[in-house]
Design a protein around this motif. Structure first.
Motif, mmCIF file in Angstrom:
data_model
loop_
_atom_site.group_PDB
_atom_site.id
_atom_site.type_symbol
_atom_site.label_atom_id
_atom_site.label_comp_id
_atom_site.label_asym_id
_atom_site.label_seq_id
_atom_site.Cartn_x
_atom_site.Cartn_y
_atom_site.Cartn_z
ATOM 1 N N ASP A 1 0.877 -1.164 0.000
ATOM 2 C CA ASP A 1 0.000 0.000 0.000
ATOM 3 C C ASP A 1 0.918 1.219 0.000
ATOM 4 O OD1 ASP A 1 -2.012 1.835 0.447
ATOM 5 O OD2 ASP A 1 -2.662 0.992 2.356
ATOM 6 N N ASP A 2 1.199 1.759 -1.191
ATOM 7 C CA ASP A 2 2.267 2.748 -1.372
ATOM 8 C C ASP A 2 1.720 4.151 -1.598
ATOM 9 O OD1 ASP A 2 4.133 0.739 -1.163
ATOM 10 O OD2 ASP A 2 4.516 0.585 -3.311
ATOM 11 N N THR A 3 2.417 5.129 -1.017
ATOM 12 C CA THR A 3 2.151 6.543 -1.283
ATOM 13 C C THR A 3 3.466 7.210 -1.663
ATOM 14 O OG1 THR A 3 0.284 6.627 0.263
ATOM 15 C CG2 THR A 3 1.300 8.719 -0.344
ATOM 16 N N VAL A 4 3.475 7.858 -2.836
ATOM 17 C CA VAL A 4 4.680 8.486 -3.373
ATOM 18 C C VAL A 4 4.468 9.989 -3.441
ATOM 19 C CG1 VAL A 4 6.228 8.624 -5.364
ATOM 20 C CG2 VAL A 4 5.218 6.420 -4.714
ATOM 21 N N HIS A 5 5.429 10.752 -2.918
ATOM 22 C CA HIS A 5 5.334 12.204 -2.931
ATOM 23 C C HIS A 5 5.379 12.751 -4.361
ATOM 24 C CE1 HIS A 5 6.661 13.019 1.523
ATOM 25 N NE2 HIS A 5 5.664 12.175 1.413
ATOM 26 N N GLY A 6 4.937 13.996 -4.499
ATOM 27 C CA GLY A 6 4.886 14.646 -5.795
ATOM 28 C C GLY A 6 6.228 14.634 -6.518
ATOM 29 N N GLY A 7 6.217 14.242 -7.789
ATOM 30 C CA GLY A 7 7.404 14.266 -8.618
ATOM 31 C C GLY A 7 8.416 13.169 -8.345
ATOM 32 N N LYS A 8 8.157 12.315 -7.376
ATOM 33 C CA LYS A 8 9.102 11.257 -7.002
ATOM 34 C C LYS A 8 8.638 9.918 -7.552
ATOM 35 C CE LYS A 8 11.470 14.188 -4.516
ATOM 36 N NZ LYS A 8 12.822 14.632 -4.951
ATOM 37 N N GLY A 9 9.504 8.905 -7.405
ATOM 38 C CA GLY A 9 9.097 7.599 -7.882
ATOM 39 C C GLY A 9 10.217 6.579 -7.870
ATOM 40 N N PHE A 10 9.920 5.435 -8.470
ATOM 41 C CA PHE A 10 10.846 4.311 -8.535
ATOM 42 C C PHE A 10 11.646 4.405 -9.835
ATOM 43 C CE2 PHE A 10 7.059 3.037 -6.219
ATOM 44 C CZ PHE A 10 7.563 2.418 -5.080
ATOM 45 N N GLY A 11 12.966 4.517 -9.724
ATOM 46 C CA GLY A 11 13.812 4.568 -10.907
ATOM 47 C C GLY A 11 13.834 3.239 -11.643
ATOM 48 N N LYS B 1 3.195 11.531 -11.468
ATOM 49 C CA LYS B 1 3.127 12.513 -12.539
ATOM 50 C C LYS B 1 2.930 13.926 -12.007
ATOM 51 C CE LYS B 1 2.727 13.824 -16.866
ATOM 52 N NZ LYS B 1 3.902 13.837 -17.777
ATOM 53 N N ASP B 2 2.251 14.052 -10.865
ATOM 54 C CA ASP B 2 1.933 15.353 -10.278
ATOM 55 C C ASP B 2 3.094 15.819 -9.403
ATOM 56 O OD1 ASP B 2 0.779 17.503 -8.681
ATOM 57 O OD2 ASP B 2 -1.170 16.778 -9.364
ATOM 58 N N GLN B 3 3.491 17.068 -9.555
ATOM 59 C CA GLN B 3 4.591 17.607 -8.758
ATOM 60 C C GLN B 3 4.168 18.013 -7.352
ATOM 61 O OE1 GLN B 3 7.907 17.815 -9.740
ATOM 62 N NE2 GLN B 3 7.203 16.614 -11.492
ATOM 63 N N ASP B 4 2.876 18.216 -7.142
ATOM 64 C CA ASP B 4 2.413 18.790 -5.882
ATOM 65 C C ASP B 4 1.574 17.848 -5.022
ATOM 66 O OD1 ASP B 4 3.550 21.338 -6.564
ATOM 67 O OD2 ASP B 4 1.856 21.628 -7.923
ATOM 68 N N GLU B 5 0.940 16.846 -5.629
ATOM 69 C CA GLU B 5 0.049 15.964 -4.888
ATOM 70 C C GLU B 5 0.611 14.541 -4.848
ATOM 71 O OE1 GLU B 5 -2.594 16.990 -3.281
ATOM 72 O OE2 GLU B 5 -2.370 19.053 -4.010
ATOM 73 N N PRO B 6 0.329 13.792 -3.785
ATOM 74 C CA PRO B 6 0.811 12.412 -3.711
ATOM 75 C C PRO B 6 0.033 11.492 -4.644
ATOM 76 C CG PRO B 6 -0.591 12.883 -1.830
ATOM 77 C CD PRO B 6 -0.428 14.185 -2.560
ATOM 78 N N VAL B 7 0.630 10.378 -4.960
ATOM 79 C CA VAL B 7 -0.075 9.308 -5.655
ATOM 80 C C VAL B 7 -0.074 8.093 -4.736
ATOM 81 C CG1 VAL B 7 1.999 8.483 -6.889
ATOM 82 C CG2 VAL B 7 -0.265 7.920 -7.759
ATOM 83 N N SER B 8 -1.224 7.463 -4.588
ATOM 84 C CA SER B 8 -1.355 6.271 -3.753
ATOM 85 C C SER B 8 -1.853 5.122 -4.623
ATOM 86 C CB SER B 8 -2.342 6.514 -2.606
ATOM 87 O OG SER B 8 -1.870 7.538 -1.749
ATOM 88 N N PHE B 9 -1.253 3.957 -4.439
ATOM 89 C CA PHE B 9 -1.666 2.801 -5.236
ATOM 90 C C PHE B 9 -1.311 1.508 -4.516
ATOM 91 C CE2 PHE B 9 2.696 3.576 -6.347
ATOM 92 C CZ PHE B 9 3.252 2.367 -6.741
ATOM 93 N N LEU B 10 -2.029 0.454 -4.867
ATOM 94 C CA LEU B 10 -1.723 -0.884 -4.393
ATOM 95 C C LEU B 10 -0.823 -1.553 -5.415
ATOM 96 C CD1 LEU B 10 -5.250 -2.091 -3.199
ATOM 97 C CD2 LEU B 10 -3.456 -0.975 -1.846
#
Length: 238
Positions: A47-57, A108-117
Motif C-alpha cells: 500500500d504505497d504513497t509516493v510524494h509529488g514528482g518522485k518515484g521508482f527509478g 506525474k503530479d509535482q504537488d500531490e501524492p499518488v497512492s496505489f496498491l
C-alpha cells in the motif's frame, strides 16, 4: 481445512523513505517474517504513497505478475518494452515480467501524492514473453456489486495474467449484503478492505485489514458502513 490468516492494518510492515511511504502486508525487501511470506500465489501486497514528482527509478523484474491499482493521483509508467502510460483511479495495470523487463514508476503530479496498491503474484508459466496492459472500469460498475478486474482469460473482463486468479472490486452501501462464489475449486480468497468496515463470513474487518482463507462454499459479505474492498482469489499451488 487450512487455518485462515488475519492481517490487521497495524500489523503490516512499514517503510518510510521520505519520498515513499509503504505499508507491506507480506515480507518485502528488508522487512521479513517467515510467517508472512505469501498467501498462495499472492506474494506482495504493498500500500504505497509516493510524494509529488518522485518515484521508482529504472529497475528489473522477471517471472512475476505485477498489478497496480491506483487509489489517488496519477502514476506514470515507462518500461523496456516501449510502453509509456498514465494510470489513475478507475484503471488497472498489469505487467507480466516473464523473461525480464525494466520499468520506472513516478508520480506525474509535482504537488500531490499518488497512492496505489502494488500486488505481485507468482505466475503459472515461467519465462513467458513480457507483456503490458491496462484497462479502465466505471465507478458505477462497482456500486453494490463486484466488478471483475482481472482473470486468467484474455477474452474475459479486466486484464489477464498467467495465473488462475480472479480479482474483483466492489463499493458497498452501509448494510448491503452479498456473496462471492469461488471460480475454481481449491482456490483461496484474500480480502483487502480499502475503505470502511466489512464482515466476511463472520470476520469483522476494518480499513486496510487483510484476511485470507480457504472457503468451501459461497462467501457471505456484509458492509457495516460504506465500504470499498478488493477480493483476490488465488491458487494455493500452481
Amino acid at each position: 481445512m487450512k487455518n485462515p490468516v488475519l492481517h490487521p492494518a497495524a500489523s503490516r510492515f512499514y517503510a518510510d523513505h521520505g519520498w515513499l511511504k509503504s505499508a507491506q502486508t507480506f515480507s518485502f525487501h528488508g522487512n521479513y517474517d517467515p510467517q508472512r511470506i505469501q498467501f498462495g500465489a499472492l506474494r506482495v501486497l504493498n500500500d504505497d504513497t509516493v510524494h509529488g514528482g518522485k518515484g521508482f527509478g529504472r529497475h528489473p523484474h522477471d517471472n512475476m505478475e505485477i498489478i497496480s491499482i491506483p487509489l489517488e493521483g496519477t502514476l506514470e509508467h515507462q518500461d523496456s518494452m516501449g510502453n509509456t502510460a498514465l494510470i489513475r483511479r478507475g484503471e488497472i495495470q498489469v505487467m507480466s515480467a516473464g523473461t525480464g523487463v525494466y520499468h520506472t514508476e513516478f508520480n506525474k503530479d509535482q504537488d500531490e501524492p499518488v497512492s496505489f496498491l502494488q500486488i505481485w503474484l507468482y505466475p503459472n508459466k515461467l519465462n513467458v514473453e513480457p507483456r503490458y496492459d491496462q484497462v479502465a472500469y466505471a465507478s458505477a460498475d462497482l456500486h453494490n456489486r463486484f466488478q471483475q478486474i482481472l482473470s486468467p482469460d484474455p477474452d474475459d473482463e479486466g486484464v489477464w495474467i498467467n495465473q488462475d486468479a480472479w480479482f474483483h472490486l466492489g463499493e458497498f452501501d452501509k448494510g448491503f449484503e452479498t456473496s462471492y462464489e469461488l471460480k475454481k475449486d481449491g482456490n483461496g480468497l484474500y480480502v483487502f478492505v480499502i475503505e470502511g468496515n466489512i464482515e466476511v463470513d463472520g470476520q469483522l474487518l476494518s480499513a486496510r485489514d487483510g484476511y485470507g482463507f480457504w472457503p468451501g462454499s459461497p462467501v457471505s459479505i456484509k458492509a457495516a458502513e460504506k465500504s470499498f474492498l478488493l477480493l483476490m482469489e488465488v491458487p494455493e499451488k500452481w
